[in-house]
Design an enzyme around this catalytic site. Structure first.
Site, PDB file in Angstrom:
ATOM      1  N   GLY A 185      43.117  32.713  45.325  1.00 30.47           N
ATOM      2  CA  GLY A 185      43.613  31.832  44.763  1.00 30.47           C
ATOM      3  C   GLY A 185      42.823  31.975  43.324  1.00 30.47           C
ATOM      4  O   GLY A 185      43.160  30.926  42.488  1.00 30.47           O
ATOM      5  N   LEU A 237      42.314  37.133  40.991  1.00 31.36           N
ATOM      6  CA  LEU A 237      41.862  38.464  40.840  1.00 31.36           C
ATOM      7  C   LEU A 237      42.354  39.433  41.814  1.00 31.36           C
ATOM      8  O   LEU A 237      41.782  40.367  42.169  1.00 31.36           O
ATOM      9  CB  LEU A 237      40.199  38.317  40.981  1.00 31.36           C
ATOM     10  CG  LEU A 237      39.596  37.348  40.251  1.00 31.36           C
ATOM     11  CD1 LEU A 237      38.084  37.225  40.605  1.00 31.36           C
ATOM     12  CD2 LEU A 237      39.642  37.709  38.763  1.00 31.36           C
ATOM     13  N   SER A 238      43.798  39.216  42.140  1.00 29.79           N
ATOM     14  CA  SER A 238      44.365  40.084  43.141  1.00 29.79           C
ATOM     15  C   SER A 238      44.151  40.434  44.313  1.00 29.79           C
ATOM     16  O   SER A 238      44.077  41.803  44.519  1.00 29.79           O
ATOM     17  CB  SER A 238      44.375  41.492  42.014  1.00 29.79           C
ATOM     18  OG  SER A 238      45.353  41.365  40.753  1.00 29.79           O
ATOM     19  N   SER A 239      43.476  39.479  44.907  1.00 34.53           N
ATOM     20  CA  SER A 239      43.165  39.645  46.234  1.00 34.53           C
ATOM     21  C   SER A 239      44.398  40.227  47.102  1.00 34.53           C
ATOM     22  O   SER A 239      44.133  41.104  48.173  1.00 34.53           O
ATOM     23  CB  SER A 239      42.678  38.299  47.047  1.00 34.53           C
ATOM     24  OG  SER A 239      43.833  37.513  47.018  1.00 34.53           O
ATOM     25  N   ASP A 272      48.704  44.877  38.652  1.00 32.12           N
ATOM     26  CA  ASP A 272      47.518  44.576  39.766  1.00 32.12           C
ATOM     27  C   ASP A 272      47.433  45.719  40.856  1.00 32.12           C
ATOM     28  O   ASP A 272      46.211  46.339  41.019  1.00 32.12           O
ATOM     29  CB  ASP A 272      47.971  43.436  40.528  1.00 32.12           C
ATOM     30  CG  ASP A 272      47.931  41.985  39.727  1.00 32.12           C
ATOM     31  OD1 ASP A 272      47.608  42.203  38.561  1.00 32.12           O
ATOM     32  OD2 ASP A 272      48.209  41.089  40.195  1.00 32.12           O
ATOM     33  N   TYR A 275      56.290  31.956  39.203  1.00 32.07           N
ATOM     34  CA  TYR A 275      56.238  33.315  38.562  1.00 32.07           C
ATOM     35  C   TYR A 275      57.696  34.024  38.548  1.00 32.07           C
ATOM     36  O   TYR A 275      58.072  34.660  37.967  1.00 32.07           O
ATOM     37  CB  TYR A 275      55.317  34.167  39.783  1.00 32.07           C
ATOM     38  CG  TYR A 275      54.907  35.473  39.219  1.00 32.07           C
ATOM     39  CD1 TYR A 275      53.969  35.824  38.752  1.00 32.07           C
ATOM     40  CD2 TYR A 275      55.839  36.356  39.629  1.00 32.07           C
ATOM     41  CE1 TYR A 275      53.401  37.257  38.154  1.00 32.07           C
ATOM     42  CE2 TYR A 275      55.576  37.797  39.166  1.00 32.07           C
ATOM     43  CZ  TYR A 275      54.307  37.956  38.462  1.00 32.07           C
ATOM     44  OH  TYR A 275      54.155  39.565  37.944  1.00 32.07           O
TER      45      TYR A 275
END
Length: 360
Positions: A122, A125-127, A172, A221
């Site tokens: 969350g 950072l594009s986990s 990403d 989004y």
């Protein structure tokens, strides 16, 4: 590769499965310097990989079953590699199963997988991209092959769309699949042409967790993407990449669509300005880009939140002429990116009384 995380993945794999893995892959997360919410509008973006990421230890197994353990969640999953089915919940299993179904290279046998990571969930950072591309790389290694970075990124994007329900762009996935440590990736999201951009040696990129956890599958989004697509259709262009300010200001758009379109058109221009500032080592120009970018995300695209705005303003005040901050990622919380003089960013943790992680 993050050596500590890779070693941890190997140790946890051995503890979970009773034998050592055959290999370990590592895929970083990413921070975006500028170019937010423009990738799905065919725009230009400037992300860069971060130190943290996802490590996946793997070992081939007889049969066609995938047995995967998510160490950080304390849970596992089993499914047939030849026909993965969508899980009921869109949790980590959806990303893994989707990538196993769509990966460009897959082994003929089953696999044991152990997944662990050090990207805060969350945090923006594009986990999820890191996880998907990591699964794709593990599958390719197990097949004794090497998957193309673009093909991996495209499969990871399709996984988000078709298995998770997030209509994301490809920034990403490309950043974590094709980015290089310590460099920003200047990416054209229309044709995927790209170049690596080295930052000045006396600059640093810091990442500050806002403390506000964000999610993407709450509809916001996807709503922003729909608004942009509606604006493009009304302007008669394939995407907002093809629009300009005069078109947006004079076009038959409703007030909300106009705000979204203005952000996209101006944000794409800011990416070019940032690239020129980096090439020239012009920190004041880069700071202007970052501050204008945050204001646009706050006021035109409306994806920031008060807690993030307040922290950005505080960091800007502390750095003065030595750097600037903005929210990074899709918004509604997550992380803040800071670009500035290396020494100034090095002193931020004490001034903020909170951690500041360096991207490289």
């Amino acid at each position: 590769m993050s050596e500590g995380l890779a070693a941890s993945a190997q140790e946890q794999f051995a503890a979970a499965f009773g034998h050592a893995p055959q290999g370990v892959v590592f895929v970083p997360g990413r921070v975006n310097l500028i170019g937010e919410h423009v990738d799905y509008n065919d725009g230009l973006v400037l992300p860069m990989p971060v130190r943290e990421g996802t490590a996946i230890a793997w070992r081939s197994a007889p049969g066609g079953e995938i047995h995967v353990k998510a160490a950080d969640f304390g849970s596992e999953d089993r499914f047939d590699l030849s026909l993965p089915e969508k899980p009921e919940a869109t949790d980590w299993r959806a990303y893994v199963r989707g990538m196993c179904a769509l990966a460009p290279v897959r082994p003929v046998s089953g696999l044991q997988l152990l997944i662990t990571g050090n990207l805060p969930r969350g945090s923006g950072l594009s986990s999820s991209a890191s996880l998907c591309v990591g699964v794709g790389k593990a599958l390719a290694e197990a097949a004794d092959d090497e998957a193309d970075s673009v093909a991996l990124a495209q499969a990871a994007q399709r996984t988000e769309h078709e298995w998770v329900g997030v209509a994301c762009g490809i920034m990403d996935q490309m950043a974590v699949a094709a980015g290089e440590p310590g460099k920003a990736l200047m990416l054209d999201c229309r044709d995927l042409s790209r170049q690596q951009v080295a930052l000045p040696h006396d600059w640093a990129v810091g990442i500050v967790d806002s403390g506000v956890t964000r999610g993407l599958v709450d509809g916001e989004y996807n709503a922003r993407r729909a608004q942009c697509e509606s604006a493009a259709a009304k302007l008669g262009v394939a995407s907002l990449r093809d629009a300009d300010l005069a078109m947006v200001e004079s076009g038959d758009l409703d007030p909300l669509e106009r705000k979204r379109a203005l952000h996209v058109v101006e944000e794409i221009a800011r990416v070019g300005s940032a690239a020129r500032a980096i090439a020239a080592g012009d920190l004041p120009a880069m700071c202007t880009v970052l501050r204008e970018g945050h204001a646009s995300l706050r006021d035109l695209f409306e994806v920031s939140v008060p807690a993030v705005d307040e922290l950005v303003e505080r960091i800007d005040a502390l750095l003065g002429d030595a750097g600037a901050a903005r929210m990074t990622g899709a918004g509604f919380g997550g992380s803040i990116v800071v670009v500035g003089e290396r020494d100034a960013i090095g002193g931020l943790p004490a001034l903020l009384a909170r951690p500041v992680r360096l991207a490289f």
